[in-house]
Design a protein around this motif. Sequence first.
Motif, mmCIF file in Angstrom:
data_model
loop_
_atom_site.group_PDB
_atom_site.id
_atom_site.type_symbol
_atom_site.label_atom_id
_atom_site.label_comp_id
_atom_site.label_asym_id
_atom_site.label_seq_id
_atom_site.Cartn_x
_atom_site.Cartn_y
_atom_site.Cartn_z
ATOM 1 N N GLU A 126 0.790 -1.236 0.000
ATOM 2 C CA GLU A 126 0.000 0.000 0.000
ATOM 3 C C GLU A 126 0.817 1.279 0.000
ATOM 4 O O GLU A 126 0.346 2.315 -0.462
ATOM 5 C CB GLU A 126 -0.948 0.016 1.211
ATOM 6 N N LEU A 127 2.029 1.236 0.505
ATOM 7 C CA LEU A 127 2.842 2.449 0.616
ATOM 8 C C LEU A 127 3.047 3.177 -0.714
ATOM 9 O O LEU A 127 2.918 4.400 -0.758
ATOM 10 C CB LEU A 127 4.182 2.123 1.280
ATOM 11 N N PRO A 128 3.315 2.474 -1.814
ATOM 12 C CA PRO A 128 3.504 3.194 -3.078
ATOM 13 C C PRO A 128 2.258 3.973 -3.541
ATOM 14 O O PRO A 128 2.374 4.902 -4.326
ATOM 15 C CB PRO A 128 3.846 2.085 -4.080
ATOM 16 N N CYS A 129 1.088 3.618 -3.036
ATOM 17 C CA CYS A 129 -0.163 4.272 -3.450
ATOM 18 C C CYS A 129 -0.654 5.285 -2.410
ATOM 19 O O CYS A 129 -1.790 5.758 -2.503
ATOM 20 C CB CYS A 129 -1.252 3.217 -3.656
ATOM 21 N N HIS A 130 0.173 5.610 -1.431
ATOM 22 C CA HIS A 130 -0.297 6.432 -0.308
ATOM 23 C C HIS A 130 -0.868 7.789 -0.741
ATOM 24 O O HIS A 130 -1.793 8.298 -0.115
ATOM 25 C CB HIS A 130 0.802 6.619 0.739
ATOM 26 N N ALA A 131 -0.362 8.355 -1.807
ATOM 27 C CA ALA A 131 -0.853 9.670 -2.247
ATOM 28 C C ALA A 131 -2.295 9.613 -2.757
ATOM 29 O O ALA A 131 -3.051 10.572 -2.598
ATOM 30 C CB ALA A 131 0.051 10.236 -3.329
ATOM 31 N N THR A 132 -2.693 8.492 -3.320
ATOM 32 C CA THR A 132 -4.052 8.391 -3.865
ATOM 33 C C THR A 132 -5.032 7.726 -2.905
ATOM 34 O O THR A 132 -6.231 8.002 -2.964
ATOM 35 C CB THR A 132 -4.061 7.614 -5.199
ATOM 36 N N THR A 133 -4.546 6.858 -2.021
ATOM 37 C CA THR A 133 -5.454 6.142 -1.115
ATOM 38 C C THR A 133 -5.523 6.768 0.270
ATOM 39 O O THR A 133 -6.394 6.416 1.054
ATOM 40 C CB THR A 133 -5.019 4.672 -0.945
ATOM 41 N N GLY A 134 -4.589 7.651 0.568
ATOM 42 C CA GLY A 134 -4.534 8.214 1.907
ATOM 43 C C GLY A 134 -3.984 7.220 2.915
ATOM 44 O O GLY A 134 -4.185 7.356 4.115
ATOM 45 N N PHE A 135 -3.266 6.214 2.428
ATOM 46 C CA PHE A 135 -2.699 5.180 3.291
ATOM 47 C C PHE A 135 -1.758 5.791 4.317
ATOM 48 O O PHE A 135 -0.914 6.615 3.997
ATOM 49 C CB PHE A 135 -1.933 4.155 2.443
ATOM 50 N N ARG A 136 -1.935 5.376 5.558
ATOM 51 C CA ARG A 136 -1.043 5.756 6.653
ATOM 52 C C ARG A 136 -0.788 4.508 7.483
ATOM 53 O O ARG A 136 -1.681 3.672 7.654
ATOM 54 C CB ARG A 136 -1.664 6.828 7.557
ATOM 55 N N CYS A 137 0.430 4.362 7.979
ATOM 56 C CA CYS A 137 0.733 3.216 8.837
ATOM 57 C C CYS A 137 1.321 3.716 10.142
ATOM 58 O O CYS A 137 1.961 4.769 10.198
ATOM 59 C CB CYS A 137 1.687 2.243 8.147
ATOM 60 N N GLU A 138 1.077 2.937 11.165
ATOM 61 C CA GLU A 138 1.581 3.252 12.498
ATOM 62 C C GLU A 138 2.133 1.953 13.081
ATOM 63 O O GLU A 138 1.388 0.990 13.280
ATOM 64 C CB GLU A 138 0.435 3.783 13.356
ATOM 65 N N THR A 139 3.437 1.901 13.288
ATOM 66 C CA THR A 139 4.074 0.704 13.832
ATOM 67 C C THR A 139 4.034 0.793 15.344
ATOM 68 O O THR A 139 4.575 1.719 15.928
ATOM 69 C CB THR A 139 5.520 0.580 13.310
#
Length: 178
Positions: A126-139
């Motif tokens: 998902e990281l490569p698509c973060h600009a279009t999907t609004g993907f955010r991750c929290e470790t």
Amino acid sequence: MKPLQINIYYDWHVIDHINSHVTDQLPLEEAIQLYASLDCEDKRLGVTRDGIAAVDLAIRWEGREWLSMDRLKLDGFKDDPVVADAAVQIQKMLDDSPAVGRVTFASGERWNYTDSQKYLQTVREELPCHATTGFRCETLTDDPAVRKAVDDMLCDLYGEENPRQIEDYDGTGMTMGV
């Protein structure tokens, strides 16, 4: 003329290992506690309304756990204040439960991960698509290998090498994410 009063009945149920019912007809608070206490990888917490319509609210499956949005797609549930209140309580329970990491999207979807490999796989995909999907991750884990792997992916996304060594990730209490 007296207004018509309609009684709606809710049946909260917990299912473990996806196909076997654990229990039905619990008060919501007890159903949430039972769901949280079950130590299994596949489980669901749902509600049946008036013995007819049913929907899952919380789902844990294949290392991922989330508040299902299906209730918003069904007319009988989307404007129901009891189900909406239950969703708030369940989301709080999910946010308070131990997780390796959490991902969110602009759509409002929010997934907690209990499996490190599934979390890393999702970040990788998902990281490569973060600009279009609004993907955010929290470790959320303190595991240095997982923390470094996420940092490596973030650096790689911008064409950089991660300058940190695994020993740099030994600190505890740090939350990482984008």
